[in-house]
Design an enzyme around this catalytic site. Sequence first.
Site, short mmCIF file in Angstrom:
data_model
loop_
_atom_site.label_atom_id
_atom_site.label_comp_id
_atom_site.label_asym_id
_atom_site.label_seq_id
_atom_site.Cartn_x
_atom_site.Cartn_y
_atom_site.Cartn_z
N TRP A 209 0.73 -1.19 0.07
CA TRP A 209 0.14 -0.04 0.04
C TRP A 209 0.80 1.14 0.03
CZ3 TRP A 209 1.54 2.90 4.14
CH2 TRP A 209 2.00 2.21 5.20
N CYS A 210 2.22 1.22 0.10
CA CYS A 210 3.17 2.26 0.47
C CYS A 210 3.54 2.80 -0.81
CB CYS A 210 4.26 1.92 1.23
SG CYS A 210 5.41 3.17 1.05
N TYR A 211 3.38 4.13 -1.14
CA TYR A 211 3.52 4.95 -2.34
C TYR A 211 5.14 4.77 -2.67
CZ TYR A 211 4.92 8.71 -5.49
OH TYR A 211 5.61 9.72 -6.40
#
Length: 527
Positions: A209-211
Amino acid sequence: MISMHKLKSVDFYRKIPRDLTEASLSGAGLSIIAALSMIFLFGMWIAFSFAFCWFSVSLLAVINYPIFIAPLSSTGFIATPRTMELSSYLKVSTGTSVIVDKSSDGEFLRIDFNISFPALSCEFASVDVSDVLGTNRLNITKTIRKYPIDSNLRPTGSEYLAGVTSRVIKHDDEVDEEYSEDSVILNGHNFESVAHRYPILVVNFYAPWCYWSNRLKPSWEKAARIVRERYDPEMDGRIVLGKVDCTEQADLCRRHHIQGYPSIRIFRKGSDLREDHGQHDHESYHGDRDTDTLVKTMGNLVAPIPLESQRLALENVQDDAKRPAPLVGGCRIEGFVRVKKVKFHVEVPGNLVISARSGAHSFDASKMNMSHIISHLSFGKKITPEVMRDMRRVVPYLGGSHDKLNGRHYITNTLDSNANVTIEHYLQIVKTEVITRRTLYENKVVEEYEYTAHSSLVHSLDIPVAKFHFQLSPMQVLILENSKSFSHFITNVCAIIGGVFTVAGILDSILHNTMKFVKKVELGKNF
């Protein structure tokens, strides 16, 4: 010329011939009562020594030794009051007032602190400060020192030096292209075996989920393919690139105290186990994340390792024992910051915020634990213990709230309902200024800041932080040491001496005349 006879006529202290004086039991008893009264009124142990002297004089009077009464009784009567009044003269008294703060310590307020975070890594720990003027300073490092600690607050290494962190980390351009996944997928079952097999293991701990993890992923896989081609795992085998999905391997990431995503760690075989703390001595990579830089970095890691070392390592895999890293990695943050002193904006406090911060990482708010132990938190210039003891001689209660939060524990558990908890402290600061007298013409000024504190736990959807709100009062407490003047001391001594002799003389005269009157009545004499 004035004759000696005329000069004697102005004598206020005319002498009575010694053979005309008479000692009496009533006078002796009155003298003893007077001495005891003085002891009661002054209430100090020194009076007892002089009272004993006075009692001896009175006893001599009783046994008809009047010759000693005049000189010794004067000594007893005078010494006792003077001694008591001297104690009062030397006693310190203070006056307290509340005035508008007229600080002489400049426009800035110093905040000293020493706070331990058992579950916050020094790698991401940041100290931020803001004031009511809108000035915000992020990730202060110049006056801050960080030391890694374990969950029991024991140091696990030397001071953590973050290096240059203000630059922007370079990534590959975002393009829509296909790429193969050539990095080794690691989990709790194969991590240790892979780490034993290769001299260098470089791992990307990421979250889908981390950019920033998604920005790194294409570069990481391309670099893994190039490294695999250059240093074939079967023929060369000196280095391999792997990856760990921390949303699926939460325990593995927790063992390596991963708090920000992505975290690139370098594990070196044979030197990754510390003897003193039993933890993996891995390195964190904070360089650029484009493909070329990653490949160049991997080449620099492999260069010092001869090719033969891999064959030896493959033959002796069972000889290198490894233990897992500690469950948590913490940080002790100490130092000071300076904030602008604006005292009349009581509705807008200043803030000291300690949190996990990074310009190229993401954090899972539900996994962040901002529990902390405050070893020291104070405002203003440091006061030495010697100066504090001297000040408490004047004001015994001084310093009681100088470091009110010292030793306080604020512990939460991210595994229960306390997840996403921000710990806030509200501090009301009041300045106290103590002015003491060194000499008649010299004063000593000591400035101290005391505060009250109220703390609370706040659930938030944002990244949890430890926040200290502080408000500086526009008023200050002024404590001034007051000393009695010497003329006041002399006046009181004279008043005591004169008062004691006068009252005792009046009572003695009344008692003596009354007893004479009673004797005359008994003898039947007429008046």
